[in-house]
Design an enzyme around this catalytic site. Structure first.
Site, PDB file in Angstrom:
ATOM      1  N   LEU A  16       6.239 -12.082   4.773  1.00  0.00           N
ATOM      2  CA  LEU A  16       6.395 -11.036   3.759  1.00  0.00           C
ATOM      3  C   LEU A  16       7.791 -10.420   3.847  1.00  0.00           C
ATOM      4  CD1 LEU A  16       2.985  -9.162   3.980  1.00  0.00           C
ATOM      5  CD2 LEU A  16       3.557 -11.387   2.967  1.00  0.00           C
ATOM      6  N   ARG A  23      14.154   2.703   3.744  1.00  0.00           N
ATOM      7  CA  ARG A  23      14.618   3.498   4.887  1.00  0.00           C
ATOM      8  C   ARG A  23      15.918   2.957   5.489  1.00  0.00           C
ATOM      9  NH1 ARG A  23       8.690   3.324   7.567  1.00  0.00           N
ATOM     10  NH2 ARG A  23       8.603   1.538   6.153  1.00  0.00           N
ATOM     11  N   THR A  85       1.579  -4.519   1.344  1.00  0.00           N
ATOM     12  CA  THR A  85       1.537  -5.770   2.108  1.00  0.00           C
ATOM     13  C   THR A  85       0.376  -6.665   1.654  1.00  0.00           C
ATOM     14  OG1 THR A  85       0.366  -4.540   3.839  1.00  0.00           O
ATOM     15  CG2 THR A  85       2.718  -4.911   4.168  1.00  0.00           C
ATOM     16  N   ASP A 109      10.244  -7.959   8.629  1.00  0.00           N
ATOM     17  CA  ASP A 109      10.959  -6.919   9.376  1.00  0.00           C
ATOM     18  C   ASP A 109      10.478  -6.826  10.821  1.00  0.00           C
ATOM     19  OD1 ASP A 109       8.505  -5.656   9.122  1.00  0.00           O
ATOM     20  OD2 ASP A 109       9.313  -3.816   8.248  1.00  0.00           O
TER      21      ASP A 109
HETATM   22  C1  UD1 Z   1       3.204  -2.207   8.306  1.00  0.00           C
HETATM   23  C2  UD1 Z   1       1.699  -2.135   8.556  1.00  0.00           C
HETATM   24  C3  UD1 Z   1       1.445  -1.292   9.811  1.00  0.00           C
HETATM   25  C4  UD1 Z   1       2.147  -1.913  10.984  1.00  0.00           C
HETATM   26  C5  UD1 Z   1       3.645  -2.110  10.703  1.00  0.00           C
HETATM   27  C6  UD1 Z   1       4.260  -2.970  11.782  1.00  0.00           C
HETATM   28  C7  UD1 Z   1       0.536  -2.252   6.412  1.00  0.00           C
HETATM   29  C8  UD1 Z   1      -0.149  -1.490   5.336  1.00  0.00           C
HETATM   30  N1  UD1 Z   1       1.037  -1.527   7.410  1.00  0.00           N
HETATM   31  O1  UD1 Z   1       3.679  -0.901   8.040  1.00  0.00           O
HETATM   32  O2  UD1 Z   1       0.034  -1.233  10.090  1.00  0.00           O
HETATM   33  O3  UD1 Z   1       1.984  -1.100  12.140  1.00  0.00           O
HETATM   34  O4  UD1 Z   1       3.848  -2.798   9.442  1.00  0.00           O
HETATM   35  O5  UD1 Z   1       5.654  -3.024  11.709  1.00  0.00           O
HETATM   36  O6  UD1 Z   1       0.591  -3.465   6.350  1.00  0.00           O
HETATM   37  N2  UD1 Z   1       6.332  -5.944   2.133  1.00  0.00           N
HETATM   38  C9  UD1 Z   1       6.239  -6.737   1.011  1.00  0.00           C
HETATM   39  N3  UD1 Z   1       5.795  -6.188  -0.149  1.00  0.00           N
HETATM   40  C10 UD1 Z   1       5.415  -4.876  -0.239  1.00  0.00           C
HETATM   41  C11 UD1 Z   1       5.493  -4.072   0.908  1.00  0.00           C
HETATM   42  C12 UD1 Z   1       5.940  -4.640   2.081  1.00  0.00           C
HETATM   43  O7  UD1 Z   1       6.592  -7.926   1.053  1.00  0.00           O
HETATM   44  O8  UD1 Z   1       5.011  -4.460  -1.332  1.00  0.00           O
HETATM   45  C13 UD1 Z   1       6.854  -6.555   3.391  1.00  0.00           C
HETATM   46  C14 UD1 Z   1       8.127  -5.884   3.829  1.00  0.00           C
HETATM   47  O9  UD1 Z   1       9.258  -6.608   3.349  1.00  0.00           O
HETATM   48  C15 UD1 Z   1       8.046  -5.918   5.348  1.00  0.00           C
HETATM   49  C16 UD1 Z   1       6.551  -5.979   5.622  1.00  0.00           C
HETATM   50  O10 UD1 Z   1       5.922  -6.354   4.424  1.00  0.00           O
HETATM   51  O11 UD1 Z   1       8.654  -7.079   5.874  1.00  0.00           O
HETATM   52  C17 UD1 Z   1       6.008  -4.643   6.118  1.00  0.00           C
HETATM   53  O12 UD1 Z   1       6.215  -3.657   5.139  1.00  0.00           O
HETATM   54  P1  UD1 Z   1       6.584  -2.150   5.506  1.00  0.00           P
HETATM   55  O13 UD1 Z   1       6.617  -1.369   4.253  1.00  0.00           O
HETATM   56  O14 UD1 Z   1       7.762  -2.115   6.375  1.00  0.00           O
HETATM   57  O15 UD1 Z   1       5.272  -1.727   6.320  1.00  0.00           O
HETATM   58  P2  UD1 Z   1       5.156  -0.618   7.454  1.00  0.00           P
HETATM   59  O16 UD1 Z   1       5.115   0.721   6.817  1.00  0.00           O
HETATM   60  O17 UD1 Z   1       6.159  -0.848   8.498  1.00  0.00           O
HETATM   61 CA    CA Z   2       7.897  -2.192   8.637  1.00  0.00          CA
END
Ligand code: UD1
Ligand code: CA
Length: 450
Positions: A16, A23, A85, A109
């Site tokens: 993903l 941020r 996600t 990430d």
């Molecule tokens: C997420 C998890 C959290 C975990 C953390 C670990 C969820 C809801 N939460 O939170 O439980 O502890 O990661 O680091 O999954 N992304 C997409 N499309 C979107 C949103 C995100 O592809 O619409 C991808 C982002 O590019 C990223 C990853 O998913 O690589 C995680 O997204 P991010 O928004 O950073 O989630 P966290 O708030 O860190």
């Molecule tokens: Ca993250």
């Protein structure tokens, strides 16, 4: 082995990477920010490749062509709306339809997960386990989802920090984001996600509670913070860089290099050091550096796009720029800059020089302050210095120019015509000596003062 003998043991990996990375406050997609000189997503790509999956799919945002180019030829799926996600995995649905093996989901990430740890998550997704989550116990837990387990250690649910009660926030077992699914159930679980949560997003993490409600098991596999930290901000990026650098330092030392003060040496992911290389403090390796055995790199040197042959001595304070090729036993000393140039075996440029677009023959000596004048404001030109030539201090070699083997250039000369083999070239005004002049001058001046 994932699953029982009757079922599919094949593996698909979904990465993903569509998140906006708000941020980071950056114009560059978050997963393109580099660690040890290559984008985060390339670290993941390399590690995930070690698992030899049947397919690897990347979910990206509509404005992220650069990510697609970086991961090519692997397919990308576009998540048009950043709806979480869970929404991101849904965007890869077409690639996963009819896939009955194990689906490993990675977050772009979270780039430092080792292949071994990925494998443990995949292997634990077997039997009646529909989903496994890689958990860890980070030093700063604020941002992570919390893993809520039952008395048997089985996973019940994942609660995002923003949705958690004070008791749930006190749980220090966190979600790394690495999850493995039984592919037969994944699509069905995704279809039932909703957005009733603090962020109004489809959380992938909610699949755990849904799988439990269906009577499946969910499991936690624990890993180390160093490889599971998530990068959300520039501060996180610096933490991840520190981890990568420590790993690279350990790798260099395990390969037989001495790092006098490891914490001060900076590597790129592709730095290659031979055996018995000694790296003194505060040395920086840029991309594309290969160093052969028995080389010494002294303090405060900076190397990039360079190869150094066995037994050479570099620095202190040397700058080797792209295209520098330093021959066996050659020496590049303090405040010497070499760019796109070959230094032959045993050649020496020990002090205060610029050697660019040049060939320096074996055993040649480049005196202090020598400059190859390679640029006229429009084009770049070559300087060719023969084997065993001696260039006196403070010479300017105006390219294109050739100095023959064994020739000597007198100190302070500006050389703009070729010099024959074994000749002396001298280009400076003749010295004038005025007998007694200094003494007469001092006498005159001191009289006036008195
Ligand atoms: C997420 C998890 C959290 C975990 C953390 C670990 C969820 C809801 N939460 O939170 O439980 O502890 O990661 O680091 O999954 N992304 C997409 N499309 C979107 C949103 C995100 O592809 O619409 C991808 C982002 O590019 C990223 C990853 O998913 O690589 C995680 O997204 P991010 O928004 O950073 O989630 P966290 O708030 O860190
Ligand atoms: Ca993250």
């Amino acid at each position: 082995m994932a699953r029982d003998a009757m079922t599919d043991t094949s593996l698909a990996i979904v990465v993903l990477a569509a998140g906006k990375g708000t941020r980071m406050r950056s114009d560059l997609p978050k997963v393109m920010h580099p660690l040890a000189g290559r984008p985060m997503i390339s670290h993941l790509l390399a590690t995930a490749g070690e698992l030899a999956p049947e397919k690897m799919v990347f979910v990206v945002g509509p404005d992220m062509e650069i990510v697609g180019e970086t991961v090519a030829p692997h397919p990308t799926c576009i998540q048009a709306e950043r709806d979480g996600t869970g929404g991101a995995v849904k965007a890869a649905r077409d690639e996963l339809a009819d896939f009955a093996g194990t689906v490993l989901v990675l977050y772009g990430d979270t780039p430092l997960v080792s292949a071994e740890t990925m494998r443990r998550a995949v292997e634990a997704c077997c039997g009646d386990v529909a989903v496994t989550v890689l958990g860890f116990r980070p030093t700063h837990i604020h941002q992570y989802g919390r893993l809520i387990t039952n008395d048997d250690g089985g996973l019940e649910t994942i609660i995002e920090a923003k949705d958690a009660s004070p008791e749930q926030l006190a749980v220090n077992l966190c979600n790394s984001g690495v999850m493995a699914f039984d592919g037969r159930h994944l699509i069905g679980l995704l279809e039932r996600l909703d957005t009733n949560n603090a962020k109004n997003e489809y959380y992938l993490t909610e699949t755990v509670a849904l799988a439990r409600a269906d009577g499946h098991a969910a499991a936690v596999v624990e890993g180390e913070e160093d490889e599971l930290l998530g990068v959300n901000s520039r501060a996180d990026l610096a933490l991840a860089e520190a981890v990568v650098q420590n790993n690279l330092r350990a790798r260099a030392m395990a390969g037989g290099a001495t790092l006098v003060d490891p914490g001060t040496v900076w590597f790129q992911h592709d730095t290659v050091l031979g055996r018995d290389v000694v790296v003194h403090p505060n040395v920086v390796f840029g991309p594309g550096v290969t160093v052969a055995d028995d080389v010494q790199i002294r303090a405060f040197s900076h190397l990039e796009g360079t190869s150094v042959e066995a037994g050479a001595v570099i620095g202190p304070y040397a700058r080797l720029r792209p295209g520098a090729r330093i021959g066996a036993g050659a020496r590049v000393g303090n405040f010497v800059e070499v760019k796109n140039a070959d230094l032959g075996a045993g050649a020496k440029a020990n002090h205060l020089s610029y050697v660019g677009d040049a060939r320096v023959g074996a055993g040649a000596n480049i005196g202090a302050g020598t400059i190859t004048c390679n640029y006229d404001g429009f084009g770049k030109y070559e300087t060719d210095i023969g084997d065993g030539a001696f260039i006196g201090s403070n010479s300017a070699l105006v390219a294109p120019v050739t100095i023959g083997d064994g020739a000597i250039v007198a100190a302070g000369s500006t050389i703009s015509s070729d010099v024959e083999v074994d000749a002396l070239a001298i280009e400076r005004s003749e010295q004038v000596a005025k007998h007694g002049w200094a003494a007469a001058f001092r006498k005159l001046k001191s009289k006036k003062k008195g």
